[in-house]
Design a protein around this motif. Structure first.
Motif, PDB file in Angstrom:
ATOM      1  N   ALA A 167      36.285  -2.611  -0.398  1.00  0.00           N
ATOM      2  CA  ALA A 167      36.221  -3.537   0.733  1.00  0.00           C
ATOM      3  C   ALA A 167      36.240  -4.958   0.201  1.00  0.00           C
ATOM      4  O   ALA A 167      36.038  -5.198  -0.996  1.00  0.00           O
ATOM      5  CB  ALA A 167      34.966  -3.290   1.559  1.00  0.00           C
ATOM      6  N   MET A 172      31.095  -7.123   2.609  1.00  0.00           N
ATOM      7  CA  MET A 172      29.943  -6.308   2.218  1.00  0.00           C
ATOM      8  C   MET A 172      28.634  -7.097   2.269  1.00  0.00           C
ATOM      9  O   MET A 172      27.561  -6.528   2.088  1.00  0.00           O
ATOM     10  CB  MET A 172      30.160  -5.760   0.805  1.00  0.00           C
ATOM     11  N   GLU A 173      28.724  -8.409   2.515  1.00  0.00           N
ATOM     12  CA  GLU A 173      27.514  -9.217   2.533  1.00  0.00           C
ATOM     13  C   GLU A 173      26.719  -9.040   3.821  1.00  0.00           C
ATOM     14  O   GLU A 173      25.495  -9.096   3.829  1.00  0.00           O
ATOM     15  CB  GLU A 173      27.871 -10.696   2.337  1.00  0.00           C
ATOM     16  N   ARG A 177      22.953  -2.430   4.121  1.00  0.00           N
ATOM     17  CA  ARG A 177      23.462  -2.119   2.781  1.00  0.00           C
ATOM     18  C   ARG A 177      23.953  -0.679   2.727  1.00  0.00           C
ATOM     19  O   ARG A 177      23.340   0.223   3.288  1.00  0.00           O
ATOM     20  CB  ARG A 177      22.342  -2.339   1.765  1.00  0.00           C
ATOM     21  N   ARG A 187      30.854   2.852  10.007  1.00  0.00           N
ATOM     22  CA  ARG A 187      31.609   1.749   9.420  1.00  0.00           C
ATOM     23  C   ARG A 187      33.098   1.941   9.688  1.00  0.00           C
ATOM     24  O   ARG A 187      33.606   3.061   9.681  1.00  0.00           O
ATOM     25  CB  ARG A 187      31.372   1.670   7.903  1.00  0.00           C
ATOM     26  N   ILE A 239      36.647  -0.651   5.371  1.00  0.00           N
ATOM     27  CA  ILE A 239      36.532  -0.032   4.047  1.00  0.00           C
ATOM     28  C   ILE A 239      37.713   0.906   3.856  1.00  0.00           C
ATOM     29  O   ILE A 239      37.964   1.779   4.690  1.00  0.00           O
ATOM     30  CB  ILE A 239      35.208   0.744   3.930  1.00  0.00           C
ATOM     31  N   ARG A 257      36.190  -5.154  -3.742  1.00  0.00           N
ATOM     32  CA  ARG A 257      35.040  -4.731  -4.532  1.00  0.00           C
ATOM     33  C   ARG A 257      34.755  -3.275  -4.221  1.00  0.00           C
ATOM     34  O   ARG A 257      34.970  -2.814  -3.094  1.00  0.00           O
ATOM     35  CB  ARG A 257      33.825  -5.607  -4.197  1.00  0.00           C
ATOM     36  N   VAL A 259      32.918   0.025  -3.241  1.00  0.00           N
ATOM     37  CA  VAL A 259      31.826   0.468  -2.377  1.00  0.00           C
ATOM     38  C   VAL A 259      31.350   1.822  -2.899  1.00  0.00           C
ATOM     39  O   VAL A 259      32.170   2.693  -3.195  1.00  0.00           O
ATOM     40  CB  VAL A 259      32.301   0.595  -0.907  1.00  0.00           C
TER      41      VAL A 259
END
Length: 312
Positions: A167, A172-173, A177, A187, A239, A257, A259
């Motif tokens: 993603a 992702m911020e 989490r 998601r 994602i 990044r 996941v």
């Protein structure tokens, strides 16, 4: 040579199911292929095909003849090609089928040094995410994963075909989490349609300890191209579940990044596919050797592994 031409036309027609498809492989017209097969039938005194307006089908005699001559023709073609290569070097048209983005990103850069070493080989490449019928479509080599290993086809493994979740870093911020596979539920997912079936598979995640978990992403977007899925994920649309080799350039550029970096999907292998022949034509052999050596020099087998530090 007329008989040999007739046998070649017969074999390619039997493989592809039509004179037109055989003609494309052989570089002839459909009419020429049909005439060559008719002459062969007259010479043998048997009908090899039942002809309809839509497709050719082998007669009982035709199937028996195909089984008897198929391997001999391939071996003869290989021997002739190799005999020419002893004086001129490997030469001729090299037909290769490979996936779009993967082919452009990794295989095309390998072509320059190959052509410098073998200037009389002429690449004719088809970029398509769908697996091809190597023999019926007249390709010398195919590169990819998910191919049916049909009789007469050999697979040489290049690297694992792991799939990973990725993603955009900014995406992702926000929100809860994602620490375990169950956190994927709800998601938005960007998923890939199978080029073989046209469906979205229900993938299962694994980790290094042997645990398994279902991928429970919502089916927000479905694509048939992994590079498009990476692009959408980099734009924050969700994602994506894609092969490591598709995600790696995006990860290295900082656009995506990982996941759940401890989890991945076992997707089989990325392989080279080619016809099983006792005498493989030199143009095919040197190409296979070049790709295998290039993978080794660039450490691609390790870099395409879901546990490689680059993608963790």
């Amino acid at each position: 040579m007329d008989t040999l031409n007739g046998i070649a036309c017969f074999i390619r027609s039997a493989e592809s199911g039509s004179f037109a498809a055989a003609a494309r492989v052989l570089g002839l017209t459909p009419a020429a292929v049909g005439k060559n097969v008719a002459r062969l039938e007259a010479e043998l005194g048997v009908r090899l095909f039942q002809r309809t307006t839509r497709r050719l089908s082998l007669t009982e005699a035709g199937e028996a003849f195909r089984q008897e001559v198929q391997g001999s023709l391939d071996q003869l073609n290989g021997a002739m090609s190799n005999a020419r290569a002893r004086t001129t070097g490997p030469a001729g048209e090299l037909r290769v089928a490979l996936p779009n983005a993967f082919g452009r990103e990794y295989i095309v850069p390998m072509l320059d040094t190959f052509l410098q070493a073998y200037p009389t080989i002429r690449p004719d490449w088809r970029f398509d995410n769908r697996p091809v019928d190597l023999i019926a479509d007249g390709f010398d080599v195919a590169i990819g994963g998910g191919f049916d290993l049909r009789p007469g086809v050999v697979a040489r493994v290049l690297a694992p075909a792991h799939r990973i979740l990725v993603a955009a870093p900014d995406a992702m911020e926000g929100g809860p989490r994602i620490a375990k596979p169950g956190d994927l539920k709800g998601r938005e997912g960007i998923l890939i349609r199978s080029p073989q079936t046209g469906r979205v598979r229900d993938w299962v995640l694994s980790n290094r300890y042997g645990a398994e978990a279902a991928v429970e992403l919502d089916r927000r977007i479905v694509f048939d191209d992994p590079d498009a899925a990476c692009h959408a994920a980099a734009l924050g649309m969700g994602i994506a579940l894609v092969a490591v080799q598709s995600a790696l350039p995006w990860i290295e550029r900082g656009r995506l990044r990982r996941v759940l970096p401890d989890w991945w999907v076992e997707g089989g292998n990325l392989s080279l596919y080619y016809a099983a022949q006792a005498l493989l034509p030199q143009k095919i052999r040197v190409f296979i050797d070049h790709i295998v050596e290039s993978f080794r020099q660039q450490d691609l087998s390790e870099r395409f592994n879901a546990l490689h530090p680059t993608v963790l």
